[in-house]
Design an enzyme around this catalytic site. Structure first.
Site: not given
Length: 1151
Positions: A175, A177, A289, A426, A569
């Site tokens: 994941h 970000d 998420d 993550d 997000h």
């Protein structure tokens, strides 16, 4: 000045004489029929010379149109007959003290077909799970569930898989970000590039290895940084099915605060990139998420032709309830869908998190032992104190049985004998070692399981699509179809709580400054896309493509990607670290400046009367921007127009809305001697007001000039501003300062009068042709609204309140709202300074408080702009600690415990206030509007930025305006919210009367705004851009209105975008344009109003070929929403048809 007038008048006279003598000459040339034709006394050749001369004169006349209009003005001033408004009357004050304005008197009509009203009251497809019912059913208690803390004990029979073995799909993922603890670029450099570099090498080592990736913002950056060999290796892995791109958006978008324009745009940006570089089309959604899930997302994915989707962050009580009824997989349907056309298959992950301890099964202590990155000696360990063991021949049987037990228990929560096991977290897999640890150990476990027939399991690595395809196959249905007996669900998944009473409702408001900036940039992006597409098509039509700055396309691409990135997000949510927020802000500001450039360049070309005179200079702008922002975190400063007695200034106004617009525009000018003329020389009424530098101090250099304009849909109109002596059409505002203390007095600046008086508690009023507002004499805040056609005044009392946070243990932060009980009234020692401004075009009341300043303004004009209340609250709580400021509306509307909030500006969702839930659980996102209603009235608060909203008592609506939190709330951010800015939150408050017979629909799962409400939202979110023409030494060439639409769009259609489609070169457009339309759902049960423009609905029919003026349509092709899938092109003169609520995309070729 006198001299200039005389010169122009003489010039005019000479000109007239010249034209008249020419006319006489021509008159002599007229052939007398009585005369014998002897060739006459005028040879034929001379006549043709004269005709040529006259044609030249006509051209000169055309080019001197401006001089003539100057003369006309000067003559008008000299004769001093008083300027004449469009209807020939002057504004005047009626006996009751209200202003009566001369309007352009055009009658307007509203023609809504009865069929177009049926949708809101029609029947809906039946669903098994309606989230409103689930909410009323659940206790929302939190008993201890054993190893699965928030669930229950799962048991199974040994022989359950004897006939049909368990299929296990382990799906490795990482994941990433695009900005959170580090900036997007820092994450890429430190982690993401290594993940992707390792992926290329490690997947190729064994064809059984699989992986999924979702964020195209990162993927595209990596792609552009590597050589062709690595690109080819990556392409091979994707085409070979080892790597799957899931969702394929630019980011994994937030679903609470994001507007559907931006959600679609970032999806298009990702999908267009994939199509151009890889030729692939994603089929599965992956959203692990976002902090709660919106019903808009499944609709958009379905329209983009995706077949399945997955979600994760859902309230633990709902997860438990769905798990216990095997409802974690369902067909997600829109609540408004009359049938099943919007259904998409959705998988909800059952446990607390998407990390490895919470994905292999119900017991995190066991699952953690199978996260091989946590092997002893590494930097990550297992909090449950039992570390993983490397799999070797001596322990493989024991480890495989332990893991299979978890797999089986997890599969008991689902209906099929196929189970999904995500394997990641993550920024995982950034080191080659981790690839080896996970893939080698798991492969040993799979090999063992698959070799033991008595285990009745087939385990393998898989992609998300591998898993979904196995589910469809096991159920004997086609990809994306509803498996027999699987439930159908409608509704959404807000608000989210991950444990105890920790509701993630704070982020609905966190960092409102950037939530507001986001929407400003989005409106500019839409406006720039539309104008750019129209300008390029018009340039093409005129054969002038070579002279137009087509390279502006690169600025559009930059803005699409900046806006897309911010929908992440941790972006628009306000949940990133301070330096990351600044980075997002800088990217957004850079894009905003670029978009203003695109708009200016397009407007310049489109308003040129004679395109031959069009010249584009990179260094010299034709127009100025409407405002400027000094830094990414400052509020905009409007551009001042400096008027000069030597000549007019020109102003180009852009209306980004797809309907004609009658509205008040306010400009800053440097003189009170101002006159505004339309393009054809009609003088407009102007209201002059002061520009205030503080609550009691007005500027002596800068003034506000407001005037009423009618603008074409999506069009550009030209106005002339003059510095000229008093005109009876220029009227001064009347200003009153209500002061409580002694010794404070108003400083008037000649010639703008100001009165001041001691404030008293008596209610005072401002009024317009549509509304009368009452204000508290004590607070200066709104108390009541009366519509002119309504005998009853409605109490709408404005209050400000504050929330603190809990004294012990868990406190509010960027994500969580954990208040210390009910709100307390906001109070300050000194009474506020209240300013009341009244005039012919608008009246307003401004209340100055220590932490906010509220302006309530009403426009005295007919139509949409005059029917609602313009409300701006500038908030500054930088000196507070652990405080949240809320604006509360207290009314006598009998709304009970029901209120309505929108999802992503796309649809309305009914909400219930539940006493069984804590206060913070009753807050919901409000991206564009919220309303309360009873059988008589509906009160809608429209908003220009996403904020958190609730209705905590009958007749109330309250919005969290800003929040300042001094500590982290333990969700990984490691910071509080201390970087507050001075923020302007903008709203429109609309009171509507409900017509009789509209009481039946209130109990349902759907609700819709009225036409007026849709239009109010449009004018609030798409402000007019006022672009002054820069003065030119050579004079300004003739300009004219640009009205692109030949026929008006049906007024239930919203033009979401007109987006130039990329070519193979990412910085240049192809000849194709994407037209994206949304047909809005309407509630016709609110009394229809005069909207100020002609409004017709057509049962969803639209003829595209007749839409654009002066452009030919060479292609009309229906497409999927993100342009990945195309249908057969339609005949160019076809009518397209949209159902209510439908969003559709078409590929056009305009020439």
């Amino acid at each position: 000045m006198k001299l200039r007038k005389q010169v122009t008048v003489c010039g005019g006279a000479i000109f007239c004489v010249a034209v008249f003598s020419l006319y006489l000459m021509l008159d002599r040339v007229q052939v007398d029929p009585a005369r014998p034709q002897t060739g006459g006394n005028f040879p034929r050749s001379q006549i043709s010379v004269l005709q040529n001369r006259i044609e030249q004169l006509e051209q000169l006349l055309e080019e001197n149109h401006q001089i003539i209009s100057h003369i006309k003005d000067s003559v008008m001033e000299l004769t001093d007959t008083g300027a004449v408004s469009p209807s020939g009357h002057l504004p005047f004050k009626s006996a009751n003290g209200s202003w009566v304005l001369p309007f352009d008197g055009r009658p307007t009509f509203l023609a809504v077909k009865p069929q177009d009203c049926q949708f809101a009251v029609g029947s809906r497809g039946q669903t098994d799970l309606q989230m409103l019912d689930v909410y009323s059913l659940l206790k929302f208690d939190n008993p201890d569930g054993g190893v699965w803390k928030q669930g229950f004990e799962i048991t199974y029979e040994e022989g359950e898989w004897d006939k049909e073995p368990l299929q296990v799909f382990v799906v490795p993922h990482s994941h990433n970000d695009p900005g959170w603890i580090k900036t997007f670029d820092k994450y890429f450099t430190d982690q993401t590039q290594h993940i992707l570099n390792n992926l290329v090498v490690k997947l190729a080592e064994d064809p059984r290895r699989k992986f999924i990736w979702s964020e195209i913002s990162f993927f595209s950056k990596w792609w552009e940084s590597v050589d062709a060999q690595k690109q080819e290796a990556m392409r091979k892995l994707i085409l070979g099915g080892q790597l799957e791109i899931v969702t394929g958006g630019w980011v994994m978008t937030d679903e609470a605060n994001a507007h559907y324009f931006a959600m679609i745009d970032q999806l298009i940006e990702g999908h267009q990139w994939l199509e151009r570089n890889l030729g692939i089309t994603p089929s599965t959604g992956w959203a692990i998420d976002p902090f709660g899930h919106s019903a808009t997302m499944p609709y958009l994915l379905k329209r983009a032709n995706l077949t399945s989707m997955l979600i994760q962050r859902v309230h633990y009580s709902i997860k438990k309830h769905f798990a216990s009824t095997q409802s974690l997989e369902f067909m997600w349907r829109q609540a408004w869908d009359p049938a099943s056309g919007t259904d998409i298959f959705c998988h909800m992950m059952p446990f607390y998190s998407y990390d490895v301890p919470h994905t292999c099964g119900p017991d995190p202590k066991i699952c953690c032992q199978f996260d091989f990155k946590r092997l002893p000696g590494g930097r990550v360990n297992c909090p449950w104190k039992v570390p993983p063991k490397a799999v070797v021949d001596t322990n493989v049987a024991e480890r495989a049985h332990l893991l299979l037990d978890q797999y089986r228990k997890k599969s008991k929560l689902f209906r099929s004998k196929v189970v999904l096991i995500p394997l990641g977290d993550d920024f995982r897999y950034d080191k080659a070692l981790e690839w080896d640890q996970q893939f080698i150990n798991y492969q040993k476990l799979f090999d063992y399981m698959n070799s033991q027939p008595e285990m009745h399991v087939q385990a393998q690595f898989g992609t998300l699509t591998d898993y979904f395809n196995a589910v469809y196959k096991a159920n004997g249905v086609a990809q994306g179809s509803r498996p027999p007996q699987y439930p159908v669900l409608s509704g959404d998944f807000f608000a989210y709580a991950d444990r105890e009473d920790h509701y993630w409702t704070g982020y609905f408001t966190s960092r409102p400054f950037y939530k507001s900036l986001d929407r400003v940039v989005e409106s500019h992006l839409r406006g720039a896309e539309i104008l750019y597409s129209l300008a390029v098509a018009n340039a093409r039509h005129a054969g002038m493509e070579g002279r137009y700055p087509v390279s502006d396309y690169a600025l559009l691409v930059d803005a699409r990607q900046s806006v897309g990135l911010f929908q992440h997000h941790d972006g628009i949510t306000g949940t990133a670290k301070e330096n990351v927020v600044t980075d997002y802000g800088n990217k957004l500001l850079r894009s905003l400046i670029g978009l203003k450039r695109v708009i200016i360049n397009a407007a310049h070309f489109l308003v040129m009367k004679n395109k031959e005179f069009y010249r584009f200079y990179q260094t010299e702008s034709f127009l100025e921007t409407d405002d400027r922002r000094a830094t990414q975190d400052s509020l905009p400063q409007r551009t001042l127009i400096e008027l000069d007695p030597a000549g007019p200034r020109y102003l180009v106004l852009f209306n980004p809305v797809e309907q004609e617009r009658l509205c008040v525009v306010t400009m800053l000018v440097n003189t009170v001697k101002v006159r505004v003329l339309t393009e054809d020389g009609q003088t407009l009424p102007v209201q002059l007001s002061a520009q205030w530098s503080s609550s009691t101090q007005m500027s002596a250099e800068v003034f506000e000039a407001s005037f009423m304009v009618r603008l074409p849909p999506l069009g550009l109109a030209v106005f002339h501003l003059y510095d000229s002596p008093d005109s009876p059409m220029t009227l001064r505002s009347d200003t009153l300062l209500r002061l409580a203390g002694q010794g404070v007095s108003a400083q008037a600046v000649d010639p703008l009068p100001v009165r001041s008086q001691q404030a008293d508690p008596q209610t005072f009023y401002i009024t317009s042709q549509s509304l009368t507002l009452g204000f508290s004499g004590t607070t200066g805040l709104l108390e009541s609204i009366r519509r002119k056609d309504d005998p009853q005044e409605v109490k709408v009392q404005m209050q400000f309140v504050t929330y603190g946070t809990r004294p012990s243990k868990d406190k509010s932060g960027a994500y969580l709202f954990l208040p210390d009980g009910k709100a307390k009234p906001y109070n300050q020692k000194e009474p506020p300074v209240v300013r009341v401004v009244e005039g012919p075009l608008f009246s307003e009341v401004v209340a100055h408080y220590q932490h906010f300043q509220q302006t309530i303004r009403i426009h005295n004009i007919p139509g949409v702009d005059g029917l609602s209340i313009d409300l701006t609250t500038v908030v500054d709580i930088r000196d507070q600690s652990n405080k949240e400021l809320a604006m509360r509306l207290v009314t006598d509307i009998q709304s009970g415990d029901v209120f309505y909030t929108d999802l992503n500006g796309f649809q309305m969702q009914p909400r219930h206030h539940y006493l069984k839930l804590p206060l913070q659980a009753n807050f919901y996102p409000m991206p564009s509007q919220a309303y309360i209603q009873d059988s008589h009235h509906r009160l809608t608060l429209h908003t220009a930025q996403s904020l958190g909203v609730s209705s905590l008592e009958n007749g109330q609506l309250e919005v969290i305006m800003d929040r300042r939190m001094m500590q982290d709330d333990n969700r990984g951010l490691g910071q509080g919210l201390k970087d507050n800015k001075k923020t302007a939150n903008r709203f429109r408050l609309l009171l509507e009367r409900r017509s009789t017979g509209n009481k039946m629909t209130d109990s349902g799962a759907t609700s819709f705004p009225s036409l007026l409400s849709h239009m109010t939202s449009a004018i609030l979110n798409h402000e007019i851009l006022a672009l002054p023409v820069l003065p030119k030494k050579r004079g300004v060439p003739a300009l004219q209105t640009f009205a692109p639409l030949k026929s008006s769009l049906p007024c239930d259609f919203h033009l979401l975008n007109l987006r130039s489609i990329q070519s193979q070169d990412p910085h240049a457009p192809s000849p194709y344009t994407a037209l994206i339309l949304h047909r809005q759902g309407l509630d016709c049960g609110l009394e229809a109003q005069n909207l100020g423009f002609n409004c017709t609905t057509t049962e969803g029919q639209l003829g595209v070929s007749g839409l654009f003026r002066n452009l030919d349509l060479h292609l009309l092709q229906p497409m999927s929403l993100t342009l990945m899938h195309s249908s057969t092109p339609l005949a160019n003169d076809s009518t397209v048809n949209l159902d209510p609520m439908e969003i559709s995309a078409f590929k056009l070729k305009l020439h």
